[in-house]
Design an enzyme around this catalytic site. Structure first.
Site, PDB file in Angstrom:
ATOM      1  N   HIS A 194      28.499  33.207  27.445  1.00 54.40           N
ATOM      2  CA  HIS A 194      29.002  34.339  26.621  1.00 54.40           C
ATOM      3  C   HIS A 194      28.457  35.609  26.941  1.00 54.40           C
ATOM      4  CE1 HIS A 194      30.049  31.910  23.004  1.00 54.40           C
ATOM      5  NE2 HIS A 194      31.129  31.744  23.784  1.00 54.40           N
ATOM      6  N   ARG A 301      46.424  34.837  29.537  1.00 50.41           N
ATOM      7  CA  ARG A 301      45.964  33.421  29.203  1.00 50.41           C
ATOM      8  C   ARG A 301      45.837  33.435  27.524  1.00 50.41           C
ATOM      9  NH1 ARG A 301      42.703  34.439  34.107  1.00 50.41           N
ATOM     10  NH2 ARG A 301      43.017  32.984  35.596  1.00 50.41           N
ATOM     11  N   ARG A 337      51.474  33.090  29.151  1.00 47.20           N
ATOM     12  CA  ARG A 337      51.505  31.769  29.343  1.00 47.20           C
ATOM     13  C   ARG A 337      51.286  30.975  28.255  1.00 47.20           C
ATOM     14  NH1 ARG A 337      47.042  29.666  33.543  1.00 47.20           N
ATOM     15  NH2 ARG A 337      45.459  29.990  31.740  1.00 47.20           N
ATOM     16  N   GLU A 435      50.762  24.654  40.367  1.00 50.66           N
ATOM     17  CA  GLU A 435      49.227  24.532  40.457  1.00 50.66           C
ATOM     18  C   GLU A 435      48.930  23.158  40.691  1.00 50.66           C
ATOM     19  OE1 GLU A 435      47.444  26.601  37.022  1.00 50.66           O
ATOM     20  OE2 GLU A 435      48.848  25.692  35.663  1.00 50.66           O
ATOM     21  N   ASN A 458      44.046  28.843  41.664  1.00 54.62           N
ATOM     22  CA  ASN A 458      42.701  28.340  41.293  1.00 54.62           C
ATOM     23  C   ASN A 458      42.856  26.800  41.141  1.00 54.62           C
ATOM     24  OD1 ASN A 458      42.030  30.966  41.240  1.00 54.62           O
ATOM     25  ND2 ASN A 458      42.216  31.098  38.972  1.00 54.62           N
ATOM     26  N   ASP A 459      43.888  26.445  40.481  1.00 58.31           N
ATOM     27  CA  ASP A 459      44.095  25.011  40.402  1.00 58.31           C
ATOM     28  C   ASP A 459      44.612  24.433  41.310  1.00 58.31           C
ATOM     29  OD1 ASP A 459      43.027  24.113  37.820  1.00 58.31           O
ATOM     30  OD2 ASP A 459      44.426  25.596  36.651  1.00 58.31           O
ATOM     31  N   ARG A 469      36.667  22.637  40.182  1.00 54.79           N
ATOM     32  CA  ARG A 469      36.261  24.116  40.296  1.00 54.79           C
ATOM     33  C   ARG A 469      35.293  24.630  39.581  1.00 54.79           C
ATOM     34  NH1 ARG A 469      41.616  26.821  37.082  1.00 54.79           N
ATOM     35  NH2 ARG A 469      40.390  28.474  36.698  1.00 54.79           N
ATOM     36  N   CYS A 506      48.962  34.293  40.621  1.00 54.58           N
ATOM     37  CA  CYS A 506      48.208  34.821  39.572  1.00 54.58           C
ATOM     38  C   CYS A 506      46.597  34.377  39.431  1.00 54.58           C
ATOM     39  CB  CYS A 506      48.849  34.722  38.210  1.00 54.58           C
ATOM     40  SG  CYS A 506      49.059  33.013  37.822  1.00 54.58           S
TER      41      CYS A 506
HETATM   42  C1  PEP Z   1      45.162  29.316  38.134  1.00 54.86           C
HETATM   43  O1  PEP Z   1      44.792  28.194  37.919  1.00 54.86           O
HETATM   44  O2  PEP Z   1      44.996  29.890  39.410  1.00 54.86           O
HETATM   45  C2  PEP Z   1      45.303  30.166  37.096  1.00 54.86           C
HETATM   46  C3  PEP Z   1      45.672  31.442  37.206  1.00 54.86           C
HETATM   47  O3  PEP Z   1      45.011  29.646  35.829  1.00 54.86           O
HETATM   48  P1  PEP Z   1      43.719  29.085  35.241  1.00 54.86           P
HETATM   49  O4  PEP Z   1      42.853  30.160  36.123  1.00 54.86           O
HETATM   50  O5  PEP Z   1      43.747  29.905  33.790  1.00 54.86           O
HETATM   51  O6  PEP Z   1      43.424  27.792  35.324  1.00 54.86           O
HETATM   52 MG    MG Z   2      45.515  26.952  36.082  1.00 52.38          MG
END
Ligand code: PEP
Ligand code: MG
Length: 574
Positions: A194, A301, A337, A435, A458-459, A469, A506
């Protein structure tokens, strides 16, 4: 003596100033045995401290900072919840009665017990909540010892002080008036703690996880904090200090120059327009979006509305959040989302922690498994569509069956709204996140059935390379330039462009300067990122010629040797 300490970078920039050590309530409390005649009095002393702490925490709601109002309220509520939890207070009373020990000792023993229970959680977010338990107990101990809140630093030598703390709760951080610190350093904390979340919101250089900074640094030591690298230089020599002062003013100058780009159109040197959108977590992030001149929101998000609380947000609360963002963006696109709960984002009410959460009941899988939850969100979202340009984005879709199920579900919710006579935009666009490698490799189904695509790198990288990750032990293997990742990206962008379906990125890659030209070269025309990254990316777009980068990007796609790929990237960015 000059030395360097390394930690986890949380918030970039360079801070130069004198150390201001924040006192840390010693949890090595004394232990003594009380006579039977004093037990009642000891319990009353404990209860008085609990009540005083409760009043103090509640009053913090009044002074919440604008930059993180919603998060701050959530932290205070979480700390109030821990304070009121019988696992803590009743267990402490029982121990005083049974063992005749002093209240401070009983608190410390119960805290250690709870911390051990939290440490056993597999989920990193839950594990980190042990810090909140410690912070609450520290606060009670401070009250019992009659200590007041932390002292404010004296500003000396015309430079702002740098906060050095073993750990600091978000509540303490606010009481310390963090605006007057040039940077923040803590021994504890991970990127999802936090305190890190609040510190990031402050937009000041911040390094956490330094382990021994509070022991090694003395009050008034001269410090250089490099927030981007996670490095702290203590008592630097004159030459290093001069170098960092120069870098500091260069960064400041650069920031000021970037501000001038706020209203300019983002387009390449060849005149191709590029959409630069912002990622947000809560409606309170809108100010940042405006400040950085985003032309829309590419990723809201929404699951952050569900975190740090005991009750789930109902339809009305969600509707107000979505409507606020839609209206705030005044007709610009707002991509919301549907909630991506599960994995490292569990609501407090989660009943079980999966053995492998990233591969478990997460995002759309959880939505389809909990239809009532999903229906509530979709009704709120659809109702909000009449107040702005909302698009709905579905996370973690893997293929046709899930797409069909989701679209049928949305159609059923629309019928429900028709029956209730509630207005919504029937043409609202529905998009899918790419993703999972399976999604990228069966893209035709997505192109046929959905209105737009958004690549969650990211995913996508996590699942393509089988790298958790959230696990720092394998973080060095997380490679956006892996040929498999580049091929998937190229394939998705190409096929979407050919089919004329909008596609954006994104994930974090979209906000990293090193990858802007690569993504443009792969054909990407829409990026969505943290608002703070937007102006720097815009500057890169403005200085990029699509004609010049095409060949190098294609060579990167053909290369398999990591060194060669790095070399080509350097040339691309030269
Ligand atoms: C991603 O996976 O790139 C993404 C934007 O979603 P999050 O980071 O919220 O999993
Ligand atoms: Mg994601």
């Amino acid at each position: 003596m000059s030395f360097t300490i390394h930690g986890l970078p949380v918030s970039g920039g360079i801070a130069i100033g004198h150390a201001h050590l924040i006192s840390h309530t010693s949890l090595e409390v004394s232990h003594y045995i009380l006579p039977q005649s004093m037990i009642k009095e000891e319990i009353a002393r404990l209860d008085a401290a609990l009540e005083k702490t409760r009043i103090e925490l509640t009053s913090l709601h009044e002074i919440k900072p604008q930059y993180a109002a919603a998060e701050f309220d959530a932290f205070i509520d979480l700390h109030l919840m821990i304070l009121g939890d019988e696992h803590l207070s009743q267990a402490v009373r029982d121990m005083i009665v049974e063992e005749h020990c002093n209240a401070e000792w009983a608190l410390k023993v119960q805290m250690d017990d709870l911390v051990m229970q939290f440490e056993a959680f597999e989920d990193s977010y839950l594990r980190e909540r042990k810090t909140d338990v410690v912070q609450v107990v520290e606060r009670i101990l401070k009250t019992m010892s009659g200590q007041s809140s932390q002292s404010q630093p004296a500003i000396k030598h015309d430079v702002q002080p740098i906060m050095v703390a073993h750990d600091v709760s978000p509540a303490d951080l606010i009481q310390l008036k963090p605006q007057q610190f040039a940077g923040i350093l803590t021994d504890l904390g991970g990127a999802t703690s936090h305190t890190s979340i609040v510190a990031r919101g402050l937009n000041k250089p911040c390094v956490v996880g330094l382990h021994h900074a509070r022991e090694l640094i003395k009050d008034n030591d001269m410090l250089i904090v490099d927030g981007a690298q996670g490095v702290v230089i203590v008592n630097p020599d004159k030459q290093i200090l001069a170098e960092y002062k120069l870098r500091h003013s260069e960064i400041e100058l650069e920031r000021q120059k970037l501000r001038r780009l706020k209203t300019s159109r983002a387009c390449t040197l060849d005149g191709t327009p590029i959409e630069l959108h912002a990622n947000i977590e809560l409606p309170s992030d809108l100010a940042d979006v405006k400040e950085n001149g985003a032309s829309g929101i590419g990723l809201f998000r929404s699951e952050f509305l569900f975190l740090n609380r005991d009750t789930l947000p109902d339809e009305e609360e969600q509707f107000i959040a979505y409507r606020t963002v839609a209206e705030g963006m005044k007709g610009q696109p707002v991509t919301i989302r549907t909630f991506d709960l599960g994995a490292d984002k569990q609501p407090n009410s989660a009943k079980r922690v999966a053995s492998n959460p990233a591969l478990g009941l997460r995002a759309i899988r959880l939505c389809l498994a909990e239809p009532q939850l999903f229906k509530t969100q979709l009704r709120a979202l659809l109702r909000a569509t009449v107040f702005g340009n909302i698009k709905i984005l579905i996370p973690m879709l893997s293929g046709t069956a899930e797409i069909n199920q989701t679209l049928n579900f949305i159609a059923a919710v629309k019928i429900g709204l028709d029956i209730d006579g509630i207005a919504y935009n029937p043409e609202v666009q529905i998009g899918g996140m790419i993703e999972i490698p399976a999604a990228a490799l069966s893209l035709n189904a997505f192109i046929k059935k959905l209105d737009f695509l958004s690549i969650g790198t990211n995913d996508l990288i996590q699942y393509t390379l089988a790298i958790d990750r959230t696990d720092d032990e394998v973080a060095h293997l997380y490679d956006p330039l892996h040929p498999a990742v580049l091929h998937l990206l190229s394939h998705v962008i190409n096929d979407a462009n050919k089919a004329g379906i909008p596609v954006s990125v994104c994930g974090e890659m979209a906000g990293e300067l090193a990858y802007t030209r690569l993504l443009l070269g792969l054909g990407l025309r829409q990026f969505s990122m943290h608002p703070a990254q937007l102006l720097a990316i815009k500057q890169r777009v403005l200085t990029t010629s699509l004609n010049e980068i095409g060949t190098l990007t294609q060579r990167m796609l053909r290369a398999s040797d990591p060194m060669k790929i790095q070399d080509l990237l350097r040339k691309l960015n030269a």
